[in-house]
Write an enzyme that holds these catalytic residues in place. Structure first.
Site, short mmCIF file in Angstrom:
data_model
loop_
_atom_site.label_atom_id
_atom_site.label_comp_id
_atom_site.label_asym_id
_atom_site.label_seq_id
_atom_site.Cartn_x
_atom_site.Cartn_y
_atom_site.Cartn_z
N GLU A 83 -51.23 57.24 -87.44
CA GLU A 83 -50.96 56.16 -86.47
C GLU A 83 -49.48 55.88 -86.39
OE1 GLU A 83 -52.96 52.80 -88.21
OE2 GLU A 83 -54.62 54.08 -88.85
N LYS A 117 -46.22 53.78 -86.60
CA LYS A 117 -45.87 52.55 -87.31
C LYS A 117 -45.13 51.67 -86.32
CE LYS A 117 -44.02 50.79 -91.62
NZ LYS A 117 -43.10 49.76 -91.15
N ASP A 124 -43.13 48.74 -84.67
CA ASP A 124 -42.04 47.93 -85.19
C ASP A 124 -42.15 46.53 -84.63
OD1 ASP A 124 -39.91 47.43 -86.73
OD2 ASP A 124 -38.46 48.57 -85.53
N TYR A 171 -54.53 47.61 -86.59
CA TYR A 171 -54.58 48.81 -87.41
C TYR A 171 -55.47 48.68 -88.64
CZ TYR A 171 -50.70 46.22 -89.56
OH TYR A 171 -49.91 45.25 -90.11
N LYS A 220 -41.04 57.56 -92.37
CA LYS A 220 -40.10 56.90 -91.46
C LYS A 220 -39.35 57.88 -90.56
CE LYS A 220 -39.48 52.91 -91.81
NZ LYS A 220 -39.04 51.87 -92.72
N CYS A 265 -3.48 49.49 -65.96
CA CYS A 265 -4.52 50.51 -66.11
C CYS A 265 -4.03 51.57 -67.12
CB CYS A 265 -4.81 51.16 -64.76
SG CYS A 265 -5.82 52.65 -64.88
N CYS A 301 -3.37 55.01 -64.99
CA CYS A 301 -2.33 55.18 -63.98
C CYS A 301 -1.25 54.10 -64.02
CB CYS A 301 -2.95 55.24 -62.59
SG CYS A 301 -3.55 53.64 -62.03
N CYS A 331 -9.09 48.64 -62.05
CA CYS A 331 -7.77 49.19 -61.78
C CYS A 331 -7.53 49.09 -60.28
CB CYS A 331 -7.74 50.65 -62.21
SG CYS A 331 -6.41 51.58 -61.45
N CYS A 379 -5.05 56.72 -58.81
CA CYS A 379 -5.45 56.72 -60.22
C CYS A 379 -6.29 57.96 -60.50
CB CYS A 379 -6.26 55.46 -60.53
SG CYS A 379 -6.80 55.41 -62.24
S1 IVH Z 1 -51.29 49.54 -92.53
C1 IVH Z 1 -52.07 47.84 -96.81
N1 IVH Z 1 -50.75 50.55 -90.18
O1 IVH Z 1 -45.92 48.15 -91.58
C2 IVH Z 1 -51.39 48.51 -95.69
N2 IVH Z 1 -49.23 49.01 -91.12
O2 IVH Z 1 -44.61 48.40 -94.27
C3 IVH Z 1 -51.37 47.73 -94.48
N3 IVH Z 1 -47.32 48.49 -89.68
O3 IVH Z 1 -46.64 45.01 -92.86
C4 IVH Z 1 -50.52 48.26 -93.42
N4 IVH Z 1 -47.91 49.80 -88.01
O4 IVH Z 1 -46.85 45.25 -90.37
C5 IVH Z 1 -50.35 49.73 -91.16
N5 IVH Z 1 -50.42 51.50 -88.09
C6 IVH Z 1 -50.02 50.67 -89.06
C7 IVH Z 1 -48.83 49.92 -88.96
C8 IVH Z 1 -48.47 49.10 -90.02
C9 IVH Z 1 -47.00 48.92 -88.46
C10 IVH Z 1 -46.51 47.54 -90.47
C11 IVH Z 1 -47.30 46.39 -91.01
C12 IVH Z 1 -46.97 46.31 -92.47
C13 IVH Z 1 -45.80 47.19 -92.60
C14 IVH Z 1 -45.84 47.87 -93.95
#
Ligand code: IVH
Length: 691
Positions: free
Chosen positions: A125, A127, A129, A237, A325, A419, A422, A437, A443
């Site tokens: 999945e 991650k 942000d 998630y 990451k 400028c 020129c 300018c 120029c």
């Molecule tokens: S699972 C016990 N799945 O990442 C594990 N976390 O560094 C629970 N996050 O605080 C997290 N996408 O806010 C999980 N697909 C995903 C996620 C996810 C973002 C965030 C989440 C968590 C942080 C952990």
């Protein structure tokens, strides 16, 4: 009060069900089945019924997502099941190590044992942000939304989460557990983030560094009506509590959540073994920039819930999951200097020269600062430590100055008065953020654009001198400014790639022909800022000859109909540059010429005539058309009557045109009107009053 009829109750109920279903399809599945207009109609009808029967309003009605009055504080919430975090893998090797550890721990539980290459099934999945959130449902109703906080205690933000359309207020279907705690991420899509910052910038307010901070800021609003306006999204998630329902795999849980009304990632995939995980990681890294929201990595989770239980937790993170990451999109570095670049249109942009830093997957050593307003807003000094953000293909930006780390020797940034390319004066019109300018004609930074404009059809009309040819001539160094065009030789032109002798001759003929021009064309060809064709014509008519225009003071320029202080300033600054004057003198020496114009002070072509303008003209604004008519002695009126001499009609003319036709008043279309302005003669015989 009248009791509410059963019919009304039924209609309200039916509307809510339909709207809930449309919301689900739109916000959760991204797959709407009705047009927006139909959705709006249903919402409006429901609002109408609720307004006349307030006793029918329930907290889970779709109309109740607009937010409510400000709260004093957020209450504390204890998480029964702690909200833990994830371990990180930054390299492929670290991910392989994770997979190896999982297999070793599970050992004999795996078919064939880990040593014989048993592959683990992982849920893959993005991650997201954003901000981690817990949502609690009791008997299918949303009863509480809370932030993660420190993982054990968070804040109650129920009022705020209720405003987010992808969060169900009531669960769908009927097979849900009586108590369900859902976990996921609240985030701000990139588009909402850009819009929010654009508005803030326009108002001179602080901007958010990134979508994550913007989401956090929007959720921490005590006034949930603000949260409601921020375009937040929620993607789930996992679960915390789920009473009385059992699943075998994590992805089965996500599927069930989706059925119950939650958004889950569209990118969710199952991988067998670590190599498939890595392939997924690389695919998503490629896709990262094209997603409509920010992700900072991939989360891999052992998919089998039995195996997850077996693996358990270590300190604050599960042993069955890891976050792989992506390269960071934000980094810290130092500003070594601020330089000024001159764009093709003369815009002067401050650019920060940075201590090179690896961010967003590349080494960055420059960041645009946009304009001096932005420098002031950031309070950026040379020598400052700054946070740089590079997201995708977007030019690196300075998002924040770490003023707490400002070195003693840091210096303020100031706009140069000359400028850097020129040496012409740098101008900044009042109310404009961009400095420019004023050496438009010579120029080097503006050469190509100036020459292309000069040669264009409505300016000097040099046939055959297209953009590519201009680029080639400038790159050869033969044409540095517009006057050089008239010095080109046939041999030079013929030596260019894809240019034969014949085409070279034709081009020189066209260049030669352009020498005989009109004053208004020449003024327009100079490319003075905000002097378009219509203004050039008014100026030509007003001053009659170029010298008078070149010597005019800003006050004198403002006497011209349709020339305000900004345009007057642009014109005056342009002719104040010695280099621009020299270029004009050269053009005349090389044979560029025109007939002077009888000035409008003497023009009475339209004296005694009353004119009405209607519709949209393609080549000028209503005000410009009016100014031109006034300059020729006409009276301009707003309505058609028996006294109207003729009507000027552009596109989409309405009732004024119909009235004129009914009264048999002559009508000039745009072409005929331009003819009148160019020749100064009115020929109503060719008007299209019958058109
Ligand atoms: S699972 C016990 N799945 O990442 C594990 N976390 O560094 C629970 N996050 O605080 C997290 N996408 O806010 C999980 N697909 C995903 C996620 C996810 C973002 C965030 C989440 C968590 C942080 C952990």
């Amino acid at each position: 009060m009248n009791p509410v009829s059963a019919d009304v109750r039924q209609e309200v109920q039916a509307l809510r069900e339909q709207i809930h279903e449309h919301n689900y399809r739109y916000y959760v599945l991204d797959d709407p089945t009705v047009p927006d207009a139909e959705y709006d109609r249903l919402m409006n009808r429901l609002r109408e019924l609720e307004a006349s029967h307030p006793e029918l309003v329930t907290p889970d009605s779709p109309t109740q997502r607009v937010g409510s009055r400000p709260q004093a504080t957020f209450a504390e919430v204890r998480h029964e099941v702690p909200m833990l975090s994830l371990d990180n893998a930054f390299t492929e090797d670290e991910l392989r190590d994770f997979d190896r550890r999982v297999r070793e721990r599970l050992g004999d539980l795996l078919p064939g044992g880990d040593l014989f290459g048993a592959e683990i099934e992982y849920s893959c999945e993005p991650k997201l942000d954003g901000i981690a959130i817990s949502l609690l449902y009791e008997n299918g109703q949303l009863v509480r939304g809370a932030t993660r906080g420190d993982g054990y205690t968070g804040e109650d933000i129920t009022e705020n989460v209720r405003t987010i359309p992808s969060i169900p207020l009531t669960l769908r279907g009927s097979e849900w557990p009586s108590v369900l705690e859902v976990r996921g991420e609240i985030y701000m899509p990139k588009a909402s983030f850009e819009k929010l910052n654009e508005t803030a910038r326009a108002r001179g307010e602080k901007t958010f560094v990134n979508p994550r901070n913007a989401a956090a800021g929007s959720l921490r609003q005590l006034d949930s009506r603000i949260t409601a306006s921020r375009g937040l999204q929620m993607c789930c998630y996992g679960v915390g509590r789920m009473d009385g329902v059992e699943f075998k795999r994590h992805t089965d849980v996500l599927e069930a959540l989706n059925q119950w009304g939650f958004r889950v990632s569209r990118e969710l995939q199952v991988a067998k073994g670590v190599e498939e995980c890595l392939a997924y990681y690389h695919t998503m890294a490629e896709k990262r920039d094209s997603l409509s929201y920010d992700i900072d990595g991939i989360v891999f989770k052992v998919n089998d819930l039995g195996l997850q239980r077996e693996l358990g937790f270590v300190s604050r993170a599960p042993r069955w999951a890891i976050a792989h990451k992506f390269p960071a999109q934000e980094e810290m570095t130092q500003v070594l200097d601020v330089e000024f670049q001159v764009g093709r249109t003369g815009a002067i942009t401050p650019v920060a020269r940075l201590q090179p830093v690896f961010v967003g997957g590349v080494t960055v050593s420059n960041a645009t600062l946009h304009n001096m307003d932005e420098v002031a807003r950031l309070d950026l000094h040379i020598g400052d430590w700054v946070i740089i953000r590079r997201a995708g293909d977007v030019i690196p930006q300075v998002v924040r100055v770490m003023s707490e780390r400002r070195p003693k020797e840091a210096r303020a940034v100031s706009l140069p008065s000359q400028c850097p390319v020129c040496g012409a004066d740098v101008m900044q019109a009042e109310g404009e953020v961009v400095a420019r300018c004023s050496g438009g004609l010579f120029c080097a930074a503006q050469q190509k654009e100036a020459i292309k404009h000069f040669a264009s059809r409505r300016a000097m009309d040099i046939e055959g001198l297209g953009d590519k040819l201009v680029d080639a001539l400038v790159e050869k160094g033969w044409v540095k400014k517009v006057s050089d065009l008239y010095r080109l030789t046939e041999d030079q032109v013929a030596s260019l790639e894809r240019m034969g002798r014949k085409s070279a001759q034709n081009l020189l003929k066209a260049i030669n022909k352009s020498k005989d021009t009109e004053l208004q064309r020449f003024i327009y060809a100079l490319g003075i800022r905000e002097v378009g064709e219509a203004t050039a014509r008014t100026l030509a008519n007003h001053f009659g000859e170029l010298e008078a225009l070149m010597e005019a003071s800003e006050e004198a320029l403002q006497q011209v109909a349709d020339v305000g202080p900004v345009v007057a300033n642009h014109i005056h600054a342009f002719f104040a540059q010695a280099h621009n004057r020299e270029t004009i003198a050269e053009l005349r020496e090389l044979g560029v010429q025109w007939k002077n114009v009888e000035t409008s002070a003497q023009s009475d072509v339209l004296a005694g005539k009353t004119v009405v303008i209607t519709g949209t003209l393609a080549s000028m604004s209503r005000d410009q058309a009016k100014a031109a008519l006034l300059a020729m002695g006409a009276k301009v009126s707003g309505s058609v009557s028996g006294k109207t001499s003729f009507v000027v009609a552009g596109e989409n003319a309405g009732s004024k045109l119909t009235n004129a036709q009914a009264l048999g008043i002559p009508v000039l279309n745009e072409e005929a009107f331009e003819q009148l302005l160019a020749t100064g003669t009115l020929d109503l015989g060719t008007s299209d009053s019958q058109a």
